[in-house]
Scaffold this motif. Structure first.
Motif, mmCIF file in Angstrom:
data_model
loop_
_atom_site.group_PDB
_atom_site.id
_atom_site.type_symbol
_atom_site.label_atom_id
_atom_site.label_comp_id
_atom_site.label_asym_id
_atom_site.label_seq_id
_atom_site.Cartn_x
_atom_site.Cartn_y
_atom_site.Cartn_z
ATOM 1 N N GLN A 152 0.839 -1.199 0.000
ATOM 2 C CA GLN A 152 0.000 0.000 0.000
ATOM 3 C C GLN A 152 0.878 1.255 0.000
ATOM 4 O OE1 GLN A 152 -3.616 -0.192 0.246
ATOM 5 N NE2 GLN A 152 -3.435 1.936 -0.354
ATOM 6 N N ASP A 207 -12.738 -4.388 2.783
ATOM 7 C CA ASP A 207 -11.746 -5.143 3.547
ATOM 8 C C ASP A 207 -11.871 -6.638 3.277
ATOM 9 O OD1 ASP A 207 -10.720 -2.843 4.688
ATOM 10 O OD2 ASP A 207 -12.001 -2.973 6.460
ATOM 11 N N ASP A 261 -6.439 0.182 -0.597
ATOM 12 C CA ASP A 261 -7.103 1.234 0.173
ATOM 13 C C ASP A 261 -7.041 2.553 -0.588
ATOM 14 O OD1 ASP A 261 -8.129 2.926 2.083
ATOM 15 O OD2 ASP A 261 -6.659 2.419 3.634
ATOM 16 N N TYR A 277 -8.339 5.460 0.600
ATOM 17 C CA TYR A 277 -8.351 6.628 1.488
ATOM 18 C C TYR A 277 -7.045 7.430 1.441
ATOM 19 C CZ TYR A 277 -12.898 5.266 3.242
ATOM 20 O OH TYR A 277 -14.238 4.961 3.329
#
Length: 189
Positions: free
Chosen positions: A26, A51, A57, A59
């Motif tokens: 990530q 998830d 991810d 965000y």
């Protein structure tokens, strides 16, 4: 390989990822993402990561883009399973999210945004090939949505894994990505 074969392979590959490995990948994806030559953006459309599917991810990407594009509007989809379409809503600190039947967090409602307003779309995927074709979850929501966007909309995939040489069974309605960002590199199509 076919979409069905790749879908099965990459769902399995994701389940085998450990938390430490995922966190490292990530971080590497974010480093690579920051290298994209993006114009100033007004509207970012993004999926909210599941998830349960171990999706990349989004965000951190949202936060980076909000910082580099002051006033950026974040837009998230709500699916309409009966119509196989998506409705797009502004996403902010007041947005109420609910889990749909597919375990995807979606807005309960809010201010709708037209597809024509969107500058960049973070497109969910399981796998992609060296031509920018992608394998999604098989429902076709994003291909229908991307067909409604402006011709110049930037379509970015995020993947823990590198490109496959070729997805054998692409269709004429499949819309290729503009970029795909992985821990190792940025693919430009």
């Amino acid at each position: 390989m076919t979409k069905k074969e790749l879908r099965n392979i990459y769902k399995q590959k994701r389940t085998l990822l450990g938390e430490t490995e995922t966190d490292k990948m990530q971080d590497l994806i974010m480093i690579q993402f920051q290298q994209l030559p993006l114009p100033f953006l007004h509207y970012l459309h993004t999926y909210l990561p599941m998830d349960i599917q171990k999706e990349v991810d989004t965000y951190p990407v949202m936060e980076f883009l909000k910082f580099s594009n002051p006033g950026l509007n974040i837009v998230v989809p709500k699916t309409n399973p009966e119509g196989s379409a998506m409705i797009h809503y502004l996403y902010d600190e007041h947005t109420v999210l609910v889990k749909n039947v597919h375990h995807i967090m979606e807005p309960a409602g809010g201010n709708r945004v037209a597809s024509s307003n969107i500058d960049l779309v973070l497109v969910p995927l399981l796998a992609f090939d060296e031509r920018g074709n992608r394998v999604g979850y098989g429902k076709g929501f994003y291909d229908r949505f991307l067909a409604q966007c402006r011709k110049d909309v930037i379509k970015v995939g995020l993947s823990f894994f590198e490109a496959e040489p070729l997805i054998e069974d692409t269709d004429e309605f499949d819309i290729p990505l503009t970029y795909c960002v992985t821990p190792q590199k940025v693919y430009e199509f």
